[in-house]
Scaffold this motif. Structure first.
Motif, PDB file in Angstrom:
ATOM      1  N   TYR A   6      51.470  26.607  17.336  1.00 10.21           N
ATOM      2  CA  TYR A   6      52.913  26.662  17.577  1.00 10.21           C
ATOM      3  C   TYR A   6      53.708  25.862  16.553  1.00 10.21           C
ATOM      4  O   TYR A   6      54.933  25.878  16.570  1.00 10.21           O
ATOM      5  CB  TYR A   6      53.226  26.165  18.993  1.00 10.21           C
ATOM      6  CG  TYR A   6      52.600  27.034  20.055  1.00 10.21           C
ATOM      7  CD1 TYR A   6      53.110  28.300  20.328  1.00 10.21           C
ATOM      8  CD2 TYR A   6      51.479  26.613  20.748  1.00 10.21           C
ATOM      9  CE1 TYR A   6      52.532  29.114  21.282  1.00 10.21           C
ATOM     10  CE2 TYR A   6      50.892  27.413  21.705  1.00 10.21           C
ATOM     11  CZ  TYR A   6      51.424  28.665  21.969  1.00 10.21           C
ATOM     12  OH  TYR A   6      50.846  29.471  22.911  1.00 10.21           O
ATOM     13  N   VAL A   7      53.004  25.148  15.668  1.00  5.96           N
ATOM     14  CA  VAL A   7      53.677  24.364  14.624  1.00  5.96           C
ATOM     15  C   VAL A   7      53.469  25.103  13.302  1.00  5.96           C
ATOM     16  O   VAL A   7      52.425  25.018  12.670  1.00  5.96           O
ATOM     17  CB  VAL A   7      53.114  22.923  14.554  1.00  5.96           C
ATOM     18  CG1 VAL A   7      53.817  22.133  13.463  1.00  5.96           C
ATOM     19  CG2 VAL A   7      53.240  22.232  15.893  1.00  5.96           C
ATOM     20  N   VAL A   8      54.484  25.842  12.907  1.00  2.00           N
ATOM     21  CA  VAL A   8      54.389  26.736  11.759  1.00  2.00           C
ATOM     22  C   VAL A   8      53.986  25.994  10.491  1.00  2.00           C
ATOM     23  O   VAL A   8      53.124  26.463   9.740  1.00  2.00           O
ATOM     24  CB  VAL A   8      55.718  27.506  11.566  1.00  2.00           C
ATOM     25  CG1 VAL A   8      55.674  28.347  10.300  1.00  2.00           C
ATOM     26  CG2 VAL A   8      56.028  28.367  12.780  1.00  2.00           C
ATOM     27  N   ASP A   9      54.565  24.845  10.245  1.00  6.04           N
ATOM     28  CA  ASP A   9      54.231  24.094   9.027  1.00  6.04           C
ATOM     29  C   ASP A   9      52.772  23.653   9.025  1.00  6.04           C
ATOM     30  O   ASP A   9      52.114  23.652   7.984  1.00  6.04           O
ATOM     31  CB  ASP A   9      55.147  22.881   8.864  1.00  6.04           C
ATOM     32  CG  ASP A   9      56.569  23.274   8.512  1.00  6.04           C
ATOM     33  OD1 ASP A   9      56.761  24.374   7.963  1.00  6.04           O
ATOM     34  OD2 ASP A   9      57.490  22.461   8.773  1.00  6.04           O
ATOM     35  N   GLU A  10      52.264  23.284  10.183  1.00  3.48           N
ATOM     36  CA  GLU A  10      50.865  22.873  10.287  1.00  3.48           C
ATOM     37  C   GLU A  10      49.931  24.051   9.972  1.00  3.48           C
ATOM     38  O   GLU A  10      48.939  23.898   9.260  1.00  3.48           O
ATOM     39  CB  GLU A  10      50.609  22.344  11.700  1.00  3.48           C
ATOM     40  CG  GLU A  10      49.304  21.624  11.872  1.00  3.48           C
ATOM     41  CD  GLU A  10      49.150  21.034  13.259  1.00  3.48           C
ATOM     42  OE1 GLU A  10      48.002  20.983  13.735  1.00  3.48           O
ATOM     43  OE2 GLU A  10      50.163  20.623  13.874  1.00  3.48           O
ATOM     44  N   VAL A  11      50.266  25.212  10.481  1.00  6.54           N
ATOM     45  CA  VAL A  11      49.462  26.411  10.206  1.00  6.54           C
ATOM     46  C   VAL A  11      49.535  26.754   8.718  1.00  6.54           C
ATOM     47  O   VAL A  11      48.515  27.045   8.086  1.00  6.54           O
ATOM     48  CB  VAL A  11      49.928  27.605  11.069  1.00  6.54           C
ATOM     49  CG1 VAL A  11      49.197  28.876  10.681  1.00  6.54           C
ATOM     50  CG2 VAL A  11      49.720  27.299  12.550  1.00  6.54           C
ATOM     51  N   ALA A  12      50.715  26.704   8.158  1.00  9.88           N
ATOM     52  CA  ALA A  12      50.888  27.016   6.734  1.00  9.88           C
ATOM     53  C   ALA A  12      50.097  26.041   5.861  1.00  9.88           C
ATOM     54  O   ALA A  12      49.441  26.455   4.900  1.00  9.88           O
ATOM     55  CB  ALA A  12      52.372  26.979   6.370  1.00  9.88           C
ATOM     56  N   ASP A  13      50.135  24.755   6.207  1.00 14.83           N
ATOM     57  CA  ASP A  13      49.369  23.757   5.439  1.00 14.83           C
ATOM     58  C   ASP A  13      47.870  24.023   5.549  1.00 14.83           C
ATOM     59  O   ASP A  13      47.134  23.905   4.564  1.00 14.83           O
ATOM     60  CB  ASP A  13      49.687  22.348   5.919  1.00 14.83           C
ATOM     61  CG  ASP A  13      51.089  21.892   5.551  1.00 14.83           C
ATOM     62  OD1 ASP A  13      51.708  22.522   4.667  1.00 14.83           O
ATOM     63  OD2 ASP A  13      51.564  20.905   6.159  1.00 14.83           O
ATOM     64  N   ALA A  14      47.400  24.386   6.736  1.00 16.54           N
ATOM     65  CA  ALA A  14      45.971  24.662   6.931  1.00 16.54           C
ATOM     66  C   ALA A  14      45.545  25.889   6.128  1.00 16.54           C
ATOM     67  O   ALA A  14      44.457  25.898   5.539  1.00 16.54           O
ATOM     68  CB  ALA A  14      45.673  24.864   8.411  1.00 16.54           C
ATOM     69  N   ILE A  15      46.384  26.894   6.086  1.00 15.06           N
ATOM     70  CA  ILE A  15      46.069  28.087   5.288  1.00 15.06           C
ATOM     71  C   ILE A  15      45.989  27.719   3.813  1.00 15.06           C
ATOM     72  O   ILE A  15      45.067  28.141   3.108  1.00 15.06           O
ATOM     73  CB  ILE A  15      47.101  29.206   5.542  1.00 15.06           C
ATOM     74  CG1 ILE A  15      46.943  29.748   6.968  1.00 15.06           C
ATOM     75  CG2 ILE A  15      46.943  30.328   4.519  1.00 15.06           C
ATOM     76  CD1 ILE A  15      48.036  30.692   7.407  1.00 15.06           C
ATOM     77  N   ALA A  16      46.937  26.919   3.347  1.00 18.56           N
ATOM     78  CA  ALA A  16      46.931  26.492   1.939  1.00 18.56           C
ATOM     79  C   ALA A  16      45.677  25.681   1.626  1.00 18.56           C
ATOM     80  O   ALA A  16      45.042  25.885   0.587  1.00 18.56           O
ATOM     81  CB  ALA A  16      48.189  25.683   1.627  1.00 18.56           C
TER      82      ALA A  16
END
Length: 57
Positions: A6-16
């Motif tokens: 639910y934390v978009v930035d956290e998901v984006a960082d993990a993908i990166a």
């Protein structure tokens, strides 16, 4: 990688981080995941669930 979906930035960082991860680390992580899946299949889940029910007081 464990993230709060639910934390978009956290998901984006993990993908990166996953995209930049060295091959050796990816292989180690995938190997650990596959081993966990082999150990904790549906039959094992059923067995542990029924044992927990039987040991319930």
């Amino acid at each position: 990688m464990i993230v709060n979906p639910y934390v978009v930035d956290e998901v984006a960082d993990a993908i990166a981080r996953a995209l930049a991860m060295p091959l050796e680390e990816r292989l180690a992580r995938h190997g650990a995941l596959i081993e966990s899946i082999r150990r904790n299949d549906a039959a094992q889940w059923r067995k542990s669930f029924l044992e927990a029910l039987a040991n319930r007081s």
